[in-house]
Design an enzyme around this catalytic site. Structure first.
Site, PDB file in Angstrom:
ATOM      1  N   ALA A 125       7.456 -12.317   0.583  1.00 15.29           N
ATOM      2  CA  ALA A 125       6.098 -12.652   1.018  1.00 15.29           C
ATOM      3  C   ALA A 125       5.769 -11.908   2.311  1.00 15.29           C
ATOM      4  O   ALA A 125       6.230 -12.297   3.385  1.00 15.29           O
ATOM      5  CB  ALA A 125       5.982 -14.156   1.213  1.00 15.29           C
ATOM      6  N   GLY A 132      -2.466  -6.447   4.580  1.00 18.18           N
ATOM      7  CA  GLY A 132      -1.988  -5.991   3.280  1.00 18.18           C
ATOM      8  C   GLY A 132      -1.349  -4.632   3.478  1.00 18.18           C
ATOM      9  O   GLY A 132      -0.151  -4.520   3.760  1.00 18.18           O
ATOM     10  N   SER A 133      -2.186  -3.596   3.395  1.00 17.86           N
ATOM     11  CA  SER A 133      -1.673  -2.239   3.630  1.00 17.86           C
ATOM     12  C   SER A 133      -1.083  -2.126   5.030  1.00 17.86           C
ATOM     13  O   SER A 133      -0.070  -1.467   5.230  1.00 17.86           O
ATOM     14  CB  SER A 133      -2.809  -1.224   3.483  1.00 17.86           C
ATOM     15  N   ASP A 260      11.708   1.506  -0.004  1.00 20.52           N
ATOM     16  CA  ASP A 260      12.371   2.698  -0.545  1.00 20.52           C
ATOM     17  C   ASP A 260      13.168   2.323  -1.797  1.00 20.52           C
ATOM     18  O   ASP A 260      13.370   3.153  -2.685  1.00 20.52           O
ATOM     19  CB  ASP A 260      13.301   3.327   0.502  1.00 20.52           C
ATOM     20  N   ILE A 360      -8.943   6.686 -27.180  1.00 24.54           N
ATOM     21  CA  ILE A 360      -8.571   7.377 -28.427  1.00 24.54           C
ATOM     22  C   ILE A 360      -8.630   6.421 -29.620  1.00 24.54           C
ATOM     23  O   ILE A 360      -9.054   6.797 -30.712  1.00 24.54           O
ATOM     24  CB  ILE A 360      -7.157   8.007 -28.298  1.00 24.54           C
ATOM     25  N   GLY A 362     -10.511   3.894 -30.036  1.00 23.38           N
ATOM     26  CA  GLY A 362     -11.855   3.418 -30.345  1.00 23.38           C
ATOM     27  C   GLY A 362     -11.940   1.906 -30.265  1.00 23.38           C
ATOM     28  O   GLY A 362     -11.105   1.269 -29.596  1.00 23.38           O
ATOM     29  N   GLU A 386       3.211  -2.945  -3.693  1.00 22.06           N
ATOM     30  CA  GLU A 386       4.249  -2.057  -3.133  1.00 22.06           C
ATOM     31  C   GLU A 386       3.637  -0.801  -2.518  1.00 22.06           C
ATOM     32  O   GLU A 386       4.188   0.282  -2.629  1.00 22.06           O
ATOM     33  CB  GLU A 386       5.281  -1.681  -4.198  1.00 22.06           C
ATOM     34  N   THR A 388      -0.502   0.734  -1.898  1.00 22.75           N
ATOM     35  CA  THR A 388      -1.527   1.237  -2.829  1.00 22.75           C
ATOM     36  C   THR A 388      -1.375   2.755  -3.019  1.00 22.75           C
ATOM     37  O   THR A 388      -0.611   3.410  -2.303  1.00 22.75           O
ATOM     38  CB  THR A 388      -2.940   0.956  -2.273  1.00 22.75           C
TER      39      THR A 388
HETATM   40  C1  FAD Z   1      -0.698  -9.105  -8.597  1.00 21.86           C
HETATM   41  C2  FAD Z   1      -0.295  -8.823  -7.204  1.00 21.86           C
HETATM   42  C3  FAD Z   1       1.018  -9.077  -6.817  1.00 21.86           C
HETATM   43  C4  FAD Z   1       1.415  -8.867  -5.499  1.00 21.86           C
HETATM   44  N1  FAD Z   1       2.691  -9.172  -5.118  1.00 21.86           N
HETATM   45  C5  FAD Z   1       3.035  -9.151  -3.794  1.00 21.86           C
HETATM   46  C6  FAD Z   1       4.299  -9.643  -3.341  1.00 21.86           C
HETATM   47  O1  FAD Z   1       5.160 -10.023  -4.126  1.00 21.86           O
HETATM   48  N2  FAD Z   1       4.517  -9.693  -2.011  1.00 21.86           N
HETATM   49  C7  FAD Z   1       3.595  -9.268  -1.097  1.00 21.86           C
HETATM   50  O2  FAD Z   1       3.854  -9.363   0.088  1.00 21.86           O
HETATM   51  N3  FAD Z   1       2.413  -8.758  -1.497  1.00 21.86           N
HETATM   52  C8  FAD Z   1       2.103  -8.694  -2.822  1.00 21.86           C
HETATM   53  N4  FAD Z   1       0.877  -8.220  -3.240  1.00 21.86           N
HETATM   54  C9  FAD Z   1      -0.068  -7.728  -2.255  1.00 21.86           C
HETATM   55  C10 FAD Z   1      -0.200  -6.206  -2.295  1.00 21.86           C
HETATM   56  O3  FAD Z   1       0.980  -5.594  -1.864  1.00 21.86           O
HETATM   57  C11 FAD Z   1      -1.428  -5.849  -1.452  1.00 21.86           C
HETATM   58  O4  FAD Z   1      -2.548  -6.285  -2.189  1.00 21.86           O
HETATM   59  C12 FAD Z   1      -1.513  -4.379  -1.161  1.00 21.86           C
HETATM   60  O5  FAD Z   1      -0.528  -4.026  -0.236  1.00 21.86           O
HETATM   61  C13 FAD Z   1      -2.886  -3.983  -0.589  1.00 21.86           C
HETATM   62  O6  FAD Z   1      -3.215  -4.779   0.492  1.00 21.86           O
HETATM   63  P1  FAD Z   1      -4.632  -5.491   0.569  1.00 21.86           P
HETATM   64  O7  FAD Z   1      -4.810  -6.236  -0.699  1.00 21.86           O
HETATM   65  O8  FAD Z   1      -4.729  -6.266   1.830  1.00 21.86           O
HETATM   66  O9  FAD Z   1      -5.675  -4.342   0.572  1.00 21.86           O
HETATM   67  P2  FAD Z   1      -6.222  -3.507   1.817  1.00 21.86           P
HETATM   68  O10 FAD Z   1      -5.091  -3.115   2.695  1.00 21.86           O
HETATM   69  O11 FAD Z   1      -7.329  -4.289   2.431  1.00 21.86           O
HETATM   70  O12 FAD Z   1      -6.786  -2.230   1.091  1.00 21.86           O
HETATM   71  C14 FAD Z   1      -8.024  -2.204   0.387  1.00 21.86           C
HETATM   72  C15 FAD Z   1      -8.279  -0.760  -0.038  1.00 21.86           C
HETATM   73  O13 FAD Z   1      -8.334   0.101   1.130  1.00 21.86           O
HETATM   74  C16 FAD Z   1      -7.377   1.148   1.002  1.00 21.86           C
HETATM   75  N5  FAD Z   1      -6.785   1.447   2.321  1.00 21.86           N
HETATM   76  C17 FAD Z   1      -6.264   0.559   3.202  1.00 21.86           C
HETATM   77  N6  FAD Z   1      -5.802   1.200   4.291  1.00 21.86           N
HETATM   78  C18 FAD Z   1      -6.015   2.509   4.092  1.00 21.86           C
HETATM   79  C19 FAD Z   1      -5.758   3.693   4.853  1.00 21.86           C
HETATM   80  N7  FAD Z   1      -5.164   3.639   6.049  1.00 21.86           N
HETATM   81  N8  FAD Z   1      -6.140   4.887   4.345  1.00 21.86           N
HETATM   82  C20 FAD Z   1      -6.741   4.972   3.124  1.00 21.86           C
HETATM   83  N9  FAD Z   1      -7.025   3.881   2.354  1.00 21.86           N
HETATM   84  C21 FAD Z   1      -6.655   2.671   2.837  1.00 21.86           C
HETATM   85  C22 FAD Z   1      -6.316   0.621   0.066  1.00 21.86           C
HETATM   86  O14 FAD Z   1      -5.614   1.677  -0.570  1.00 21.86           O
HETATM   87  C23 FAD Z   1      -7.150  -0.197  -0.910  1.00 21.86           C
HETATM   88  O15 FAD Z   1      -7.705   0.648  -1.896  1.00 21.86           O
HETATM   89  C24 FAD Z   1       0.484  -8.363  -4.562  1.00 21.86           C
HETATM   90  C25 FAD Z   1      -0.826  -8.078  -4.964  1.00 21.86           C
HETATM   91  C26 FAD Z   1      -1.223  -8.300  -6.254  1.00 21.86           C
HETATM   92  C27 FAD Z   1      -2.638  -8.001  -6.636  1.00 21.86           C
END
Ligand code: FAD
Length: 409
Positions: A125, A132-133, A260, A360, A362, A386, A388
Site C-alpha cells: 500500500a 500516486g505517481s 525493479d 478485427i 467486429g 506500478e 504509469t
Molecule cells: C486497479 C488498480 C490497482 C492498483 N494497485 C495498487 C497497489 O497494489 N498498491 C499501490 O500502492 N497502488 C496501486 N494502484 C495505484 C497506482 O499505482 C496509481 O494509480 C498510479 O501510480 C498513478 O497514480 P495516480 O492514480 O495518483 O495518478 P496521477 O499520479 O495523479 O497521474 C494522473 C495522470 O498524470 C500523469 N502524470 C503524473 N505525473 C506525471 C509527470 N511527472 N509527467 C508526465 N505525466 C505525469 C500520469 O501518467 C497519469 O496519466 C493501483 C491502481 C489501480 C487502478
C-alpha cells in the site's frame, strides 16, 4: 558472447505446465468472476493454495528464477489477469519484503506466510489520494512510541491490490509506506509490515473497476495502528540526501527498488493478456480460412495481414524486453532502466493489441459472448499501476540522459 533467445528446457516445461493451469483452471471461470466482482473465486483460490503453489518452483518471486516468474505470469494472465492477481501469494508485499527487508525479516515474514494453514495474501500500500505517481508525497505517518517500542501508523491508502485478503485474513500482511519524519522528505519514508487483523488496520471498501474485476482493489485506513519496531523493513536510520555527493535517501531508494522487481512481472502479465487476444484472432482467422502470408512482399500484404504482423511484433518486442529485465534482476544486475522499458512497452503494446483484436473481430469482439472485450478492459491497468506509461517513459529518459530526478520530473 553468444546470445540465445531459446528458453531453457526447465522454463519451457514450466511454460507448458502453467498454460495447462490457465486453460483448465482459469478460463472456465473467467467470465463468472468478471461478472461477479468482489466475490471470492473459491475454486481458484483453493486450487492454487492446495495444488498450484506446490508445483511452483519460484514462490519467493525474487530468486534467480525471475524469468520463470515472468513465464508463469504470462501464462496465467493468458488465462485470466484478474484471477492471477487474486491468487493467495505474497505478491507485491513479498517483492517489497525481499527488496527492502533484511535477511532475517525476509525469513521471518515469508516463512510465516508459507506455513499458514489456510490461503493468505500479501499486498503493498503506497498510493494515497494525493500521492500516486509522486510516491514521495505520501502523508501516512509512522511515529515511534519509545515506551512500547512500537510504530503507530495513521493514514489512508487507496487502490491496494489484494488489499482485502491481505488485511482481513489471518496470516496475511500489507506492506505500508509511511513517513517517520515529514521534514526529511523522501529520506523519512519507510515501509512497514502490517499483519492482517492488526487493531487499527481497517478495510474501508473495494473499488468497482473497468477491468481485472476478479482482483480486490481496496481502500485501507490505518488508525493508530501499532506494529513492533522490528516490522520496519531495512534500516530505521533517516539519512537525508546530500545533493553534492549523491548519497543518503537510502531507505526510500530501497523501497523504490521494489519496482525493479515488480515491473518485469507486470510487463509479463501484459504480454499474457495481449497474447490471449492475439491467439484468439489467429484462431478465428484460421477458422474463416484467412491465411497470414509472412512471405508476401509488403506491397501485396492485406490490411489484416499487416495488422496481425504488427500485433505479433509488438508482443514479441515487449516479451524480449521483459525477459531481459527479469534476467538482469535474477543475476543481481541493476535493471532500473530495463524494468521501466519493459513495463512502458508492454503496457502500451497490450492496450493496442487488445483494441485491435476487438476491431478485427467486429461486433462479436464487442459482445460478452467472447472474452475479447474483457481482455481489452483487463489490458489498460498494465499502463497505469506500478508506474504509469508516462512515469516509466520519464525514468527511461532519466537513465539514458543520466539526469537526476530533480532535472526531469
Ligand atoms: C486497479 C488498480 C490497482 C492498483 N494497485 C495498487 C497497489 O497494489 N498498491 C499501490 O500502492 N497502488 C496501486 N494502484 C495505484 C497506482 O499505482 C496509481 O494509480 C498510479 O501510480 C498513478 O497514480 P495516480 O492514480 O495518483 O495518478 P496521477 O499520479 O495523479 O497521474 C494522473 C495522470 O498524470 C500523469 N502524470 C503524473 N505525473 C506525471 C509527470 N511527472 N509527467 C508526465 N505525466 C505525469 C500520469 O501518467 C497519469 O496519466 C493501483 C491502481 C489501480 C487502478
Amino acid at each position: 558472447m553468444a546470445i540465445s533467445f531459446e528458453l531453457a528446457e526447465s522454463s519451457q516445461r514450466a511454460r507448458e505446465h502453467y498454460h495447462g493451469v490457465a486453460l483448465e483452471q482459469m478460463r472456465p471461470i473467467s467470465r463468472k468472476y468478471d461478472d461477479h466482482e468482489h466475490e471470492l473465486p473459491v475454486e481458484w483460490v483453493d486450487y492454487w493454495w492446495n495444488e498450484g503453489r506446490k508445483e511452483n518452483p519460484s514462490q519467493g518471486r525474487m530468486d534467480d528464477g525471475m524469468v520463470q516468474v515472468c513465464i508463469q505470469a504470462e501464462e496465467l494472465c493468458w488465462g485470466d489477469a484478474g484471477l492471477y492477481l487474486r491468487m493467495p501469494t505474497p505478491a507485491l508485499g513479498g517483492s517489497a519484503v525481499s527488496a527492502a527487508g533484511t535477511p532475517e525479516q525476509r525469513k521471518r515474514f515469508m516463512a510465516a506466510f508459507a506455513n499458514s494453514p489456510h490461503p493468505v495474501w500479501g499486498a503493498m500500500a503506497i498510493t494515497e489520494a494525493g500521492a500516486g505517481s509522486d510516491a514521495a508525497a505520501i502523508q501516512t505517518t509512522a511515529e515511534l512510541d519509545e515506551e512500547t517500542g512500537e510504530y503507530v501508523l495513521n493514514g489512508t491508502k487507496i487502490f491496494c491490490t489484494a488489499g482485502e485478503g491481505a488485511s482481513t485474513v489471518e496470516g496475511g500482511f500489507v506492506v505500508v509506506w509511511a513517513t517517520v519524519d515529514k521534514s526529511a522528505g523522501r529520506a523519512g519514508i519507510k515501509s512497514f509490515v502490517v499483519p492482517a487483523k492488526t487493531p487499527g488496520l481497517k478495510l474501508v471498501g473495494c473499488e468497482k473497476k473497468l477491468g481485472i474485476r476478479a482482483s480486490d482493489t481496496a481502500t485501507l485506513a490505518l488508525e493508530h495502528c501499532r506494529v513492533p519496531r522490528e516490522n520496519l523493513l531495512g534500516s530505521a536510520e533517516v539519512k537525508k540526501r546530500d545533493p553534492k555527493k549523491g548519497t543518503g535517501d537510502k531507505g526510500f531508494k530501497g523501497a523504490m527498488a521494489t519496482f525493479d522487481a515488480s515491473r518485469p512481472i507486470v510487463a509479463a502479465m501484459a504480454v499474457g493478456v495481449g497474447r490471449a487476444a492475439l491467439d484468439f484472432v489467429r484462431e478465428e482467422l484460421a477458422r474463416q480460412g484467412v491465411e497470414i502470408r509472412y512471405e508476401a512482399p509488403a506491397c501485396r500484404e492485406t490490411a489484416i495481414e499487416r495488422d496481425v504482423m504488427e500485433m505479433e511484433a509488438e508482443l514479441q518486442a515487449a516479451r524480449l524486453l521483459t525477459w531481459r529485465a527479469a534476467w538482469m534482476m535474477g543475476q543481481g544486475k541493476p535493471n532500473n532502466l530495463e524494468a521501466s522499458q519493459a513495463k512502458a512497452k508492454a503496457g502500451l503494446a497490450v492496450t493496442k493489441i487488445t483494441q485491435k483484436a476487438v476491431e478485427i473481430l467486429g461486433p462479436p469482439g464487442y459482445s460478452k459472448k467472447l472474452l475479447v472485450e474483457k481482455w481489452m478492459r483487463d489490458a489498460k491497468i498494465n499502463d497505469i499501476y506500478e508506474g504509469t506509461q508516462q512515469i516509466n517513459q520519464m525514468i527511461v529518459a532519466r537513465r539514458i540522459l543520466d539526469y537526476p530526478s530533480a532535472m526531469l520530473r
